[in-house]
Design a protein around this motif. Structure first.
Motif, short mmCIF file in Angstrom:
data_model
loop_
_atom_site.label_atom_id
_atom_site.label_comp_id
_atom_site.label_asym_id
_atom_site.label_seq_id
_atom_site.Cartn_x
_atom_site.Cartn_y
_atom_site.Cartn_z
N MET A 44 0.85 -1.20 0.00
CA MET A 44 0.00 0.00 0.00
C MET A 44 0.88 1.25 0.00
O MET A 44 1.81 1.37 0.80
N LEU A 45 0.60 2.17 -0.91
CA LEU A 45 1.35 3.42 -0.97
C LEU A 45 0.86 4.35 0.14
O LEU A 45 -0.35 4.51 0.35
N GLU A 46 1.80 4.95 0.85
CA GLU A 46 1.42 5.87 1.92
C GLU A 46 2.47 6.95 2.09
O GLU A 46 3.61 6.83 1.63
N THR A 47 2.07 8.03 2.75
CA THR A 47 2.95 9.13 3.11
C THR A 47 2.82 9.34 4.62
O THR A 47 2.20 8.55 5.32
N ASP A 48 3.42 10.41 5.11
CA ASP A 48 3.32 10.68 6.55
C ASP A 48 1.87 10.82 7.01
O ASP A 48 1.49 10.34 8.08
#
Length: 256
Positions: A1-5
């Motif tokens: 799964m792509l995620e950021t902060d």
């Protein structure tokens, strides 16, 4: 799964249709999208079907979910386009109006730029932005895009903003890109060399080394340089080359 902060991204599912309808029916959100008018229920359904079909190619818009409360706040992703008869990949980013001004669009666009290069091997990305959409222009510029040309799509003037990876030193006056490579005389650990226009990490091939890309970024950030932070090394520009000399990802922030 792509995620950021602050965000993670997941595919659209049928339960997201009410949220998608709110996005597509908001006149402020769609002002610079397509014909610029709120969509009907039938158009929302067609848009949803188009998104679902795009997933088969490994691309497509993903729901942007805010981690702090698990609320969907918009969508972003990689979108297949055709410009002047040539296939292109666009970074798309829409946020619901109540979440504007918080940097979410820039955060999402940067994440998909890095994902496109690292996971998809894409070395060119575009944004198609209608004149007057200053907010989208700022996002495109933040992730390193420059205005390339103007085209007409369905009788609408559209500016093409583009980002390309480069494995060559830019000519004087152009934006610098850092190179992470494996010179013949390098030892087993990354080192940093300063060339005035940017800092370059000289690193052994990460395939055969126990040093990860993040190790290299930390190593680069630990040396006194004009760069701002390790995050900027990984966020501003990157180069992926596999021609025998270049072997892994390198990033650097521009001097200020």
């Amino acid at each position: 799964m792509l995620e950021t902060d602050r965000l993670f991204f997941r595919p659209y599912c049928p339960d997201d249709l009410p949220f998608l309808a709110r996005l597509l029916k908001d006149p402020d959100v769609v002002r610079f999208i397509g014909h610029g008018r709120p969509r009907t229920d039938e158009e929302v359904a067609r848009f949803y079907d188009w998104v679902q079909r795009s997933y088969a190619s490994g691309l497509g818009l993903m729901v942007a979910v805010r981690k702090q409360d698990m609320r969907p706040i918009g969508h972003a992703g990689l979108v297949p386009q055709t410009v002047d008869g040539k296939p292109e990949t666009e970074i798309g980013y829409w946020m619901a109006k109540e979440y504007w001004g918080n940097g979410y669009a820039s955060e999402a666009a940067r994440a998909f730029r890095e994902y496109a290069a690292a996971a998809k091997g894409l070395r060119r990305l575009i944004c198609l932005i209608q004149p007057g959409n200053a907010a989208s222009v700022r996002v495109a510029q933040k992730i390193g895009m420059i205005r390339e040309k103007e085209i007409v799509i369905r009788e609408k003037q559209v500016h093409v903003y583009a980002w390309e990876q480069s494995c060559q030193r830019p000519a004087q006056g152009t934006s610098p890109v850092a190179l992470l490579h494996h010179p013949a005389d390098s030892d087993t650990k990354p080192a940093v060399s300063h060339h005035g226009w940017l800092s370059v990490i000289y690193c052994p091939c990460l395939v055969t080394s126990d040093w990860s890309a993040s190790d290299c970024m930390r190593r680069a950030a630990s040396v006194p340089t004009p760069v701002r932070s390790a995050r900027d090394w990984a966020a501003e520009a990157s180069c992926f080359c596999f021609d025998g000399r270049f072997s892994a990802m390198g990033s650097a922030s521009f001097f200020e």
